[in-house]
Scaffold this active site. Structure first.
Site, mmCIF file in Angstrom:
data_model
loop_
_atom_site.group_PDB
_atom_site.id
_atom_site.type_symbol
_atom_site.label_atom_id
_atom_site.label_comp_id
_atom_site.label_asym_id
_atom_site.label_seq_id
_atom_site.Cartn_x
_atom_site.Cartn_y
_atom_site.Cartn_z
ATOM 1 N N CYS A 27 40.452 47.035 38.622
ATOM 2 C CA CYS A 27 40.330 46.857 40.069
ATOM 3 C C CYS A 27 40.866 45.542 40.624
ATOM 4 O O CYS A 27 40.677 44.467 40.050
ATOM 5 C CB CYS A 27 38.908 47.027 40.549
ATOM 6 S SG CYS A 27 38.205 48.598 40.064
ATOM 7 N N GLY A 57 44.836 48.253 39.053
ATOM 8 C CA GLY A 57 44.202 49.559 39.247
ATOM 9 C C GLY A 57 45.139 50.505 39.950
ATOM 10 O O GLY A 57 45.666 50.167 41.001
ATOM 11 N N ASN A 61 35.030 44.717 41.755
ATOM 12 C CA ASN A 61 35.784 44.589 40.512
ATOM 13 C C ASN A 61 34.791 44.173 39.439
ATOM 14 O O ASN A 61 34.151 43.135 39.570
ATOM 15 C CB ASN A 61 36.890 43.537 40.684
ATOM 16 C CG ASN A 61 37.615 43.192 39.389
ATOM 17 O OD1 ASN A 61 38.199 42.136 39.274
ATOM 18 N ND2 ASN A 61 37.590 44.070 38.408
ATOM 19 N N GLY A 62 34.660 44.981 38.402
ATOM 20 C CA GLY A 62 33.734 44.639 37.322
ATOM 21 C C GLY A 62 32.885 45.833 36.952
ATOM 22 O O GLY A 62 33.203 46.968 37.284
ATOM 23 N N TYR A 119 46.251 39.554 29.171
ATOM 24 C CA TYR A 119 46.887 40.784 29.611
ATOM 25 C C TYR A 119 46.683 41.130 31.078
ATOM 26 O O TYR A 119 47.613 41.571 31.751
ATOM 27 C CB TYR A 119 46.344 41.939 28.749
ATOM 28 C CG TYR A 119 46.681 43.315 29.264
ATOM 29 C CD1 TYR A 119 47.962 43.849 29.088
ATOM 30 C CD2 TYR A 119 45.738 44.089 29.930
ATOM 31 C CE1 TYR A 119 48.284 45.107 29.570
ATOM 32 C CE2 TYR A 119 46.050 45.353 30.399
ATOM 33 C CZ TYR A 119 47.321 45.853 30.224
ATOM 34 O OH TYR A 119 47.635 47.092 30.695
#
Ligand code: SF4
Length: 464
Positions: A10, A37, A111-112, A248
């Site tokens: 996300c 995302g 996000n998470g 990454y």
């Protein structure tokens, strides 16, 4: 990993800037966070009176067009790109989540991944239609909305356990929040007529915002006509930014902990060349994330750098299923080799990580088919031996090839002539931040937030 995952988790963007085309700014912010995302995209905009939400499955450029953006007029906006780490890929689970108490509304992007979802569902005493932990938080906030979103957030945020960065809004104010460990990133930027929030600084650059600072772990910030205000809601126990952001997740042109991601990856490559040299003719990256590190490996080793694999830049996430024959070609949908560049050569192949190993194996085979004489695989992260419960989709040990195997077994599985990983110490040293400033759990099993006995399931709310 050459596109095999782990999948990203996300991208967030938020902006308060009266007089600006906030939906368009959000569009371009999300566009530069697309790598975080690719399943759905959405935004919520307010003109000070009411919130409009538009969200859909697909890439940012598929979801929004000029006509849609023209309907999203206002002074403040939040946006979200999603890869599902909780819940399935359905429209209901696309974000921002929107809730109302009849008089006021709120929108939320997350996000998470929370690790106490079942407990929270009990507190909220409700179910679906959406099945994400994010929707659950939005419902908890809506129950307290009579007192205003700021008071509701200060009440609800301390109840949450896990990894979260949020962008939130009501009709007039944009908020940003990070969990007390700061596992997922969130940065603040300044615009001529306001402020914006973004998961990564590359999204600030694209909208012309100047980087101000990061939202601090355990901090809620609000942005409106009173300016930007900071409201710490928890004592940060220890900061634990996801180390995988540097390996990454983040785009190379972003900065985290004040350090360029590209420069960090370059240093990771240089250090790997020192730790695990190879006798070879050419260093090639697996695009895109392997580029900076391969450049560093070439610098550190003195072996020339070149391209041997080309990525289809536009693959994104396709909703069209390939035919079985096409699927058999597997990795070639995303990556293809350059036989003229690699035939007869001893290659150092630099990649960021190995998760399941299946894509790496296909890449090695593809390079052999193209005539590579030797393949020395160099991975600029340590073996991933532990699952991630904080929002990166590698949540069981069974799917991690390094979890139960020695490096030599992995080498045999992927079919390389040699295989070496970067040490955790060298990876951390490349960031110039102390080891204690990171979550490194997938590498060393030290989880900054307890996840209890049970490994949380991605579909926990669907099974309640
Ligand atoms: S376990 Fe790994 S991927 Fe997950 S948050 Fe921690 S460092 Fe990042």
């Amino acid at each position: 990993m050459g596109g095999e995952g782990p999948r990203e988790a996300c991208g967030l963007f938020g902006v308060w800037a009266p007089g600006e085309d906030v939906a368009r700014l959000t569009y371009f912010g999300l566009f530069s966070l697309q790598h975080r995302g690719q399943e759905s995209a959405g935004m919520a905009v307010s003109d000070g009176e009411r919130i409009l939400v538009y969200r859909e499955l697909g890439l940012v450029s598929q979801v929004f067009d000029e006509r849609t953006l023209a309907t999203l007029q206002g002074n403040l906006c939040i946006g979200h790109t999603r890869y599902s780490t909780t819940g399935s890929t359905t429209w209901d689970n696309a974000q921002p989540s929107f809730k109302t108490n009849g008089q006021r509304g709120l929108a939320l992007g997350h996000n998470g991944n929370l690790v106490n979802t079942a407990e929270l569902a009990g507190i909220a005493g409700r179910r679906g239609p959406a099945t994400t932990d994010s929707d659950l938080v939005a419902a908890m906030l809506a129950r307290q909305l009579d007192r205003g979103l700021e008071a509701a957030a200060l009440e609800v945020l301390p109840l949450l356990s896990g990894a979260f960065s949020f962008v939130l809004m009501d009709e007039r104010t944009v908020f940003g929040a990070r969990d007390p460990h700061g596992i997922r990133p969130l940065a603040i930027g300044r615009l001529p007529s306001g402020y914006c929030l973004a998961s990564e600084t590359c999204a600030l650059d694209v909208v012309g915002a100047t980087y101000v600072r990061e939202v601090e772990p355990g901090e809620l910030v609000s942005i409106d006509d009173r300016g930007i205000r900071s409201m710490p809601y928890a004592e940060p126990p220890r900061q634990a930014l996801c180390l995988f952001e540097f390996v990454y997740l983040a785009r190379a042109d972003s900065r985290m902990y004040g350090r360029s991601v590209h420069e960090t990856r370059r240093e990771m490559g240089r250090r790997l060349a020192g730790e695990s040299p190879a006798d070879a003719d050419l260093v090639i990256p697996i695009p895109d994330t392997g580029f900076s590190a391969a450049q560093g490996f070439a610098e550190g080793s003195g072996i020339p750098f070149g391209e041997g694999v080309i990525k289809n830049r536009y693959i994104g996430r396709t909703f069209i299923e390939p035919t079985p024959a096409l699927r058999q070609r597997g990795v070639k949908l995303k990556l293809n080799s350059l036989p003229e560049a690699i035939r007869g050569k001893r290659l150092v192949v630099v990649d960021d990580s190995i998760v399941r190993g299946t894509t790496t194996r296909q890449i090695v085979q593809m390079l052999r088919d193209a005539g590579a004489a030797e393949i020395h695989l160099r991975i600029v992260s340590p073996p991933i031996r532990w699952p991630c419960f904080y929002g990166i989709d590698m949540s069981t040990r069974q799917e991690l090839i390094a979890a139960g195997s020695a490096v030599e077994d992995v080498r045999v599985f992927v079919g390389a002539d040699s295989l070496a990983y970067l040490s955790l110490e060298a990876l951390v040293a490349s960031t110039r931040a102390p080891k204690a400033a990171f979550c490194r759990a997938c590498f060393d099993g030290e989880y900054p937030i307890s996840v209890g006995e049970e490994e949380p399931s991605k579909f926990v709310l669907e099974t309640l």
